[in-house]
Design an enzyme around this catalytic site. Structure first.
Site, PDB file in Angstrom:
ATOM      1  N   CYS A 138       0.812  -1.222   0.000  1.00  0.00           N
ATOM      2  CA  CYS A 138       0.000   0.000   0.000  1.00  0.00           C
ATOM      3  C   CYS A 138       0.849   1.277   0.000  1.00  0.00           C
ATOM      4  CB  CYS A 138      -0.940   0.013   1.196  1.00  0.00           C
ATOM      5  SG  CYS A 138      -2.107  -1.349   1.132  1.00  0.00           S
ATOM      6  N   HIS A 150      -3.189   7.321   2.885  1.00  0.00           N
ATOM      7  CA  HIS A 150      -3.615   6.046   2.301  1.00  0.00           C
ATOM      8  C   HIS A 150      -4.978   5.722   2.900  1.00  0.00           C
ATOM      9  CE1 HIS A 150      -3.939   1.986   1.119  1.00  0.00           C
ATOM     10  NE2 HIS A 150      -3.656   1.478   2.301  1.00  0.00           N
ATOM     11  N   ASN A 194     -10.152   0.560   0.013  1.00  0.00           N
ATOM     12  CA  ASN A 194      -8.680   0.589   0.045  1.00  0.00           C
ATOM     13  C   ASN A 194      -8.162   0.054  -1.291  1.00  0.00           C
ATOM     14  OD1 ASN A 194      -5.975   0.002   0.470  1.00  0.00           O
ATOM     15  ND2 ASN A 194      -6.273  -0.884   2.496  1.00  0.00           N
TER      16      ASN A 194
END
Ligand code: UT7
Length: 320
Positions: A113, A247, A277
Site C-alpha cells: 500500500c 492512504h 482501500n
C-alpha cells in the site's frame, strides 16, 4: 541539481461497483459493521476485460493530458502494484507499450500500500540526479484478483483502481521530501503467497491474508510518527500543511493521524467511502480527485502518507 515537480494528475475507477449490501448476501456481515469499522460503503471492481495495465493506461493518459505532454516525451515509467498482470515483464513495460512511450526506463515497485510513495520517492531521486526529465509514476491495483471472498475480515476493505502523476524536472520547488521505511519482522501479518511455487501452480494459496487488528495498531503508531518526522525534515510546522492525503485503509486510522496534525477533517482528502482501500492506487486517486475538483491549488502544501504489508510505510511533502 533539479527540483522534481508534479505537473499533472490522472486516475481511473472501473465502472462496476460492489456495495456493502452486496456482501450481505455472500458473507456473514452487514453494511453497518463495515461502515462503522472502516468508513467504507462501496468499492469499484474490474471486469474480465480490464487489467492493472489497462487501468494504468487510462490514468496515465489523463495525467499526461493534464501535464500537456505526449507519451513519447516520457523517459521514466514506474508502476507501483502488488497485483501485476504478469510475474514478468513488469506492468510498467506493458504500460509503456500501451502508451507508445517505448525506449526509456520502465519498472515496477512492489511496496504494497506504500508503493506509490516509494515510486514517487524513486522518481524524485532520478530527476534530482539528472537521470530522468519527465517521469510517469503510477499506482494501479486489481485487488479483487488476490482477495479471498470467503474471508470477511479482508475482502470487504479492498477495491480496484489506478492513479497517476507526471513528475518533471523544474526550476521551482515541488516534491520537497520523500521518506521510505520498512520493517520486515512484520511480514506474516499481511501477505499474499506467490502462486508459482516449486514450478507448480498453487492458485488457491495466492490470496491475501491479513491480521487486521495487529496491522491497525502498528499503522496508527507508525503514521503518527511519520507525520512529525516529515515536518521536522522540512523545518515546517503542522500549521504549514494545507492538505493531508492519507492512504485510504480505515477512516479510524486516518482520523487519528489527522488529530495528531491538528488538522480538521475538511482538510483531509477522503475517498475511502466510495473507493475503499485501493492499495498503491489510493494516494494518487485521492490526489487527482482533489486537484480536479479544485480543492488543491497551485502552491499549496500537501502531505501524503501510507502504510502497508511488509510492513512498509512512507510519506511525501509536496508543494503543488
Ligand atoms: O492497507 C494496508 C494496511 N491495512 C490496514 O491498515 C487495515 C488495518 N485494519 C483494519 O482496518 C481493521 O483491523 C479491520 C477493519 C480489518 C477489522 O476491524 P477490527 O475492528 O480490527 O476488527 P477485528 O479484526 O478485531 O474483529 C472484531 C470482530 C471479530 O469477531 P469476534 O472474534 O469478536 O467474534 C471478527 O470476526 O469482528 C469480526 N469481523 C466481522 N464481522 C462482520 C471481521 N470482519 C467482519 C465483517 N463483518 N466483515
Amino acid at each position: 541539481m533539479f527540483n522534481a515537480k508534479i505537473t499533472g494528475t490522472g486516475s481511473y475507477l472501473p465502472e462496476k461497483v460492489v456495495t456493502n449490501k452486496d456482501f450481505e448476501s455472500i458473507l456473514e456481515t452487514t453494511d453497518e459493521w463495515i461502515y462503522s469499522r472502516t468508513g467504507i460503503k462501496q468499492r469499484h471492481v474490474i471486469d474480465e476485460k480490464e487489467s492493472v495495465s489497462s487501468m494504468a493506461e487510462i490514468a496515465s493518459n489523463n495525467a499526461l493530458e493534464a501535464a500537456g505532454l505526449d507519451a513519447s516525451e516520457i523517459d521514466l515509467i514506474i508502476v507501483a502494484t502488488s497485483s501485476s498482470d504478469r510475474v514478468f515483464p513488469s506492468t510498467a513495460c506493458i504500460l509503456q507499450n500501451r502508451l507508445g512511450a517505448n525506449g526509456g526506463a520502465a519498472f515496477d515497485v512492489q511496496a504494497a500500500c506504500s508503493g506509490f510513495i516509494y515510486a514517487l520517492g524513486i522518481a524524485t531521486q532520478f530527476i534530482k540526479a539528472g537521470g530522468a526529465k519527465k517521469a510517469l509514476v503510477v499506482g494501479s491495483e486489481a485487488n479483487s484478483r488476490i482477495l479471498d471472498y470467503s474471508d470477511r475480515s479482508s475482502c470487504v476493505i479492498f477495491g480496484d483502481g489506478a492513479g497517476a502523476v507526471v513528475v518533471e524536472a523544474s526550476e521551482e520547488p515541488g516534491i520537497l521530501s520523500t521518506h521510505m521505511n520498512a520493517d520486515g519482522q512484520y511480514q506474516d501479518l499481511l501477505y499474499v503467497n506467490n502462486p508459482i511455487k516449486d514450478q507448480k501452480q498453487e492458485g488457491d494459496q495466492a490470496f491475501m491474508t491479513m491480521h487486521g487488528n495487529d496491522v491497525y495498531k502498528v499503522a496508527v503508531k507508525t503514521l503518527s510518527r511519520v507525520v512529525d518526522e516529515t515536518l521536522e525534515a522540512n523545518n515546517m510546522d503542522k500549521s504549514d500543511v494545507d492538505w493531508l492525503i492519507p492512504h485510504q485503509a480505515n477512516i479510524r486510522i486516518i482520523s487519528s493521524v489527522a488529530k495528531k496534525l491538528n488538522m480538521p477533517m475538511e482538510k483531509v482528502v477522503l475517498t475511502i467511502e466510495n473507493q475503499a482501500n485501493t492499495s498503491a492506487a489510493s494516494v494518487p486517486l485521492a490526489l487527482d480527485q482533489a486537484v480536479r475538483d479544485g480543492r488543491i491549488k497551485k502552491g499549496e502544501i500537501v502531505l501524503m502518507e501510507a502504510f502497508g504489508g511488509g510492513f512498509v510505510w512512507g510519506s511525501a511533502l509536496v508543494k503543488m
